[in-house]
Design an enzyme around this catalytic site. Structure first.
Site, mmCIF file in Angstrom:
data_model
loop_
_atom_site.group_PDB
_atom_site.id
_atom_site.type_symbol
_atom_site.label_atom_id
_atom_site.label_comp_id
_atom_site.label_asym_id
_atom_site.label_seq_id
_atom_site.Cartn_x
_atom_site.Cartn_y
_atom_site.Cartn_z
ATOM 1 N N TYR A 91 -14.173 34.807 -41.458
ATOM 2 C CA TYR A 91 -14.948 33.636 -41.055
ATOM 3 C C TYR A 91 -15.616 33.741 -39.694
ATOM 4 O O TYR A 91 -16.772 33.378 -39.538
ATOM 5 C CB TYR A 91 -14.034 32.401 -41.071
ATOM 6 C CG TYR A 91 -14.660 31.142 -40.504
ATOM 7 C CD1 TYR A 91 -15.757 30.543 -41.128
ATOM 8 C CD2 TYR A 91 -14.165 30.555 -39.355
ATOM 9 C CE1 TYR A 91 -16.335 29.396 -40.615
ATOM 10 C CE2 TYR A 91 -14.735 29.402 -38.829
ATOM 11 C CZ TYR A 91 -15.813 28.823 -39.471
ATOM 12 O OH TYR A 91 -16.381 27.698 -38.955
ATOM 13 N N GLY A 144 -18.772 29.461 -29.912
ATOM 14 C CA GLY A 144 -18.444 28.406 -28.965
ATOM 15 C C GLY A 144 -19.656 27.549 -28.712
ATOM 16 O O GLY A 144 -20.681 28.052 -28.251
ATOM 17 N N ASN A 169 -12.348 36.171 -23.634
ATOM 18 C CA ASN A 169 -12.176 35.698 -25.001
ATOM 19 C C ASN A 169 -10.735 35.985 -25.405
ATOM 20 O O ASN A 169 -10.302 37.138 -25.343
ATOM 21 C CB ASN A 169 -13.149 36.408 -25.948
ATOM 22 C CG ASN A 169 -12.931 36.032 -27.405
ATOM 23 O OD1 ASN A 169 -12.369 34.988 -27.710
ATOM 24 N ND2 ASN A 169 -13.383 36.886 -28.310
ATOM 25 N N GLY A 170 -10.000 34.966 -25.789
ATOM 26 C CA GLY A 170 -8.615 35.150 -26.202
ATOM 27 C C GLY A 170 -7.730 34.084 -25.602
ATOM 28 O O GLY A 170 -8.197 33.053 -25.116
ATOM 29 N N CYS A 186 -14.286 31.149 -28.035
ATOM 30 C CA CYS A 186 -15.322 31.628 -27.127
ATOM 31 C C CYS A 186 -15.899 32.963 -27.561
ATOM 32 O O CYS A 186 -15.368 33.655 -28.419
ATOM 33 C CB CYS A 186 -14.793 31.743 -25.697
ATOM 34 S SG CYS A 186 -13.279 32.674 -25.524
#
Length: 490
Positions: free
Chosen positions: A261, A45, A120-121, A19
């Site tokens: 990435y 996402g 996020n996580g 996300c």
């Protein structure tokens, strides 16, 4: 040769960030700004998106499956989200967690008023905490670990909402970058190790937060600084910004895969241009693993900056020997095995006139299952390449991530099952080599990995997880307990 393999992944052979988050307060048309910011974070996402707004009186949410443009591209959609404050979220779903009920931001009416959260996580003790909360009478509406934070805030006995949020976060382990909206303002915070990224910017009188700086570029905001590991930033309705460090000091461990990435190359991560870092990684890869070939060919798009660095350092010409189509959706209908296995040729096609008769070295950012690498090597040979070598701009990915990256089970990671030479045989390359972990650290501007005090979270390469993994440990013990009587009966 058609490929039928138990580790085949029709959705791609990459690690996937789960996300991205964006928030803005004190802005005209906050929802429109948020939608634009989420467009810039779409790569983090691509399966679902949500925005929650606040107009000073009421919270309003709109969520949908698909891309930002599928859900927030019309004036009518934005008009449904009035207000000067908004937060948004783009996500991938993981196994068993699809559907609108898990699309963020999540919202709840607490005793103190509305509470919206974008995360996020991954909380690595979420299942344990969830079980404890359910036993106390909590009722969950989603399967998201983020909802655990809401319940912990709701049951905290501290007097202010900020203190209740701190109290809740002291109980969780793992990785989080959070944007929280309340009737009193916006709160942004990051876990003490800073595993997941979060940035802060300004546009006029508005304050904004995002997973990556590229979102600020798109909305015309000025990047101010990163939210520091363990920092909590509160912006009240008058625009006063207050910073807190409620979790003490810890040695940061940001995710090194942001350099490799995840982040867009035009972002700044940990104070460094992601594009320049990837070029430096490619140059280090060339230094460690030279190759006597005619052309350096990136596996697009993520392999391009590293391939440029490899070519510049080696003096070997850089060429686009693979052309990528940008119009292939991940939900493309697969009417048969033959069509399904042709997926790589829908996304990538060999530039036959360039590679025919040439010795080439392919540069990619990672190898996960190895199936895509195998198909690309095969495609290059079919296009007439005389030799096909493979170089990887990260160390072997041999361990699963538990901090917000959708990785396969460890048994499906090629590097967890094989050493480099068997991996080379599997992808059918003439040679295969990876950058070393120390080389990766050097390339991103750090000293070689420092024994027990590494500067990044690199657990996917080393297995050195920076936090406890309570849910995993409990599952491992539970599986062992369940399997023991079976073995005895046998």
């Amino acid at each position: 040769m058609s490929i039928s393999h138990p580790f085949y992944d029709e959705h791609g052979d990459k690690l996937r960030e789960e996300c991205g988050v964006f928030g803005v307060t004190r802005a005209n048309d906050a929802a429109a700004v948020t939608a634009l910011g989420l467009h810039a974070l779409q790569h983090r996402g691509q399966e679902a998106v949500g925005i929650t707004s606040f107009d000073g009186t009421q919270f309003t949410s709109r969520r949908g499956i698909g891309h930002v443009s599928d859900n927030f591209s019309t004036p009518e959609a934005i008009a449904e989200l009035p207000g000067f404050m908004a937060a948004g979220h783009v996500r991938y779903s993981t196994t068993g967690s699809g559907g609108l009920r898990n699309v963020q931001p999540l919202y709840a009416d607490l005793a103190s008023g509305g509470f919206a959260i974008a995360h996020n996580g991954n909380i690595s003790n979420a299942s344990t905490l969830r079980s404890e909360l359910v036993q106390k009478g909590a009722i969950f509406q989603s399967t998201s670990d983020t909802e655990v934070i809401i319940h912990l805030v709701a049951t905290s006995r501290y007097p202010t909402l900020r203190d209740r949020l701190v109290d809740a976060l002291r109980l969780v382990e793992g990785a989080y970058a959070l944007i929280v909206m309340t009737p009193q303002g916006m709160i942004a915070c990051r876990d003490p190790l800073g595993i997941r990224p979060l940035q802060m910017g300004r546009i006029g009188d508005a304050v904004t937060f995002a997973s990556e700086t590229v979102a600020f570029d798109v909305i015309g905001a000025e990047f101010e600084r990163q939210v520091e590991p363990g920092e909590m930033i509160e912006v009240d309705l008058e625009g006063n910004v207050t910073s807190f460090r409620p979790f003490g000091e810890a040695r940061p461990r940001p995710c090194i895969f942001e350099h490799v990435y995840f982040s867009r190359p035009d972002s700044i991560f940990d104070g460094r241009s992601v594009y320049e870092a990837r070029k430096a990684i490619g140059a280090q890869l060339a230094l460690e693993n030279p190759c006597n070939v005619d052309l350096v060919v990136p596996v697009p798009d993520s392999g391009v900056p590293a391939a440029i660095g490899y070519a510049q350092a080696s003096g070997i010409p850089f060429e686009l020997g693979i052309i990528r189509s940008h119009y292939v959706g991940r939900t493309f209908i697969q009417p048969s095995d033959t069509a399904r296995h042709s997926g790589v040729k829908r996304k990538h096609n060999a530039n036959r006139g360039l590679v025919e008769g040439k010795r080439i070295v392919l540069i990619d950012d990672s190898i996960v299952r190895g199936t895509t690498s195998l198909k690309i090597v095969e495609m290059m040979r079919e296009a007439g390449a005389s030799e096909v070598h493979f170089r990887v701009a990260s160390p072997p990915t041999a361990h699963s991530c538990y901090y917000g990256v959708d990785t396969p089970e460890r048994s499906k990671l090629l590097a967890a099952r094989m050493d480099v030479e068997p991996m080379r045989e599997f992808i059918q390359a003439d040679s295969l080599a990876f950058i070393s972990i120390d080389g990766l650290y050097r390339a991103v501007g750090e000293e070689p990995r420092n024994g027990g005090c590494p500067q990044f979270c690199d657990a996917c390469f080393t297995g050195d997880y920076p936090t406890s993994l309570t849910d995993l440990a409990n599952k491992t013990v539970g599986d062992a307990q369940l399997s023991f009587p079976v073995k005895e009966d046998a």
